[in-house]
Design an enzyme around this catalytic site. Sequence first.
Site, PDB file in Angstrom:
ATOM      1  N   ASN A  91      75.024  43.988  82.838  1.00  0.00           N
ATOM      2  CA  ASN A  91      75.613  42.658  82.720  1.00  0.00           C
ATOM      3  C   ASN A  91      74.682  41.516  83.101  1.00  0.00           C
ATOM      4  OD1 ASN A  91      77.990  40.645  83.032  1.00  0.00           O
ATOM      5  ND2 ASN A  91      77.105  40.784  85.112  1.00  0.00           N
ATOM      6  N   TYR A 157      69.171  32.536  72.985  1.00  0.00           N
ATOM      7  CA  TYR A 157      70.224  33.256  73.713  1.00  0.00           C
ATOM      8  C   TYR A 157      71.053  34.101  72.745  1.00  0.00           C
ATOM      9  CZ  TYR A 157      74.457  34.005  76.549  1.00  0.00           C
ATOM     10  OH  TYR A 157      75.527  34.571  77.215  1.00  0.00           O
TER      11      TYR A 157
END
Length: 253
Positions: A91, A157
């Site tokens: 994560n 991103y």
Amino acid sequence: MKNLLTDKIALVTGAASGIGRASAIAMADEGAIVVVADRDESAGHTVVEEITAREGNAVFIAMDVASRQSVSQGFDQVIGQFGRLDCAFNNAGIAGDNHLIAETTDEEWDRLIGINLTGVWSCLRREIQEMLPRGGGAIVNTASVAGLVGWRAGAAYSATKHAVVGLTRSAALDYARHGIRINAVCPGVIQTPMAAALETDTSGVRERLIRRHPQGRFGQAEEIAAAVVWLCSEQSSFTNGHTLAVDGGYTAQ
Ligand SMILES: NC(=O)c1ccc[n+]([C@@H]2O[C@H](COP(=O)([O-])OP(=O)(O)OC[C@H]3O[C@@H](n4cnc5c(N)ncnc54)[C@H](O)[C@@H]3O)[C@@H](O)[C@H]2O)c1
């Protein structure tokens, strides 16, 4: 608490804050022994204390997912201490500076790729190597809605998150017959420190983004954590290679 993860050894990267922190707490609440992995040692230790205060089990390990040496040492430590790994939540990630492509530097691109993509890759590979001889496990990667659709002023991103989706799907195909399930969560905008700048935004970006979420609000880290617990548990035993959007309907449009 339903004891969905009783006695599972569960590693969470980026567990010192936001989605990782909420997921580490939720996994411990379900009975897992949680390895809180993060490069922020102080905040990581605080999460371990929070879990302990709830009568859960957790340990902290320092890990910079962008460093292959740090990842290798961290996993050596986990296997040395527990002898196995049952669940993993890859994560750790950063948002980057959200520039248009023409204004994005090579350094920014490399930083995003290093943490958001190579970081997931390095952890995923080692987790599979550890789970294979021990009969399987469950792995969840954090992608994003920006891994499913384009993201304005966030191409770098978005590229890393699309890549995480590809890694997830392909890895799931490769290991489905080996008892390892590999899925991804794709959060919409979630109110964590990563999204803190939006709270004080006066340029209209915050309002535009809220309107993009059909439920009319941003999400909470606990709403992602619930999905992560489910994907790590036997409740999702036939769910594999899936990208689970937890986004208030963002990608349903
Ligand atoms: N918050 C959102 O709106 C949102 C939306 C979609 C996806 N995501 C993704 O969710 C994940 C978690 O984000 P968050 O919102 O909880 O952010 P956050 O900033 O609250 O937490 C990120 C955590 O990752 C850690 N981290 C960063 N780089 C690291 C590295 N190199 N090695 C180890 N740890 C590192 C940080 O120290 C921090 O504890 C990220 O992958 C992010 O891209 C977030």
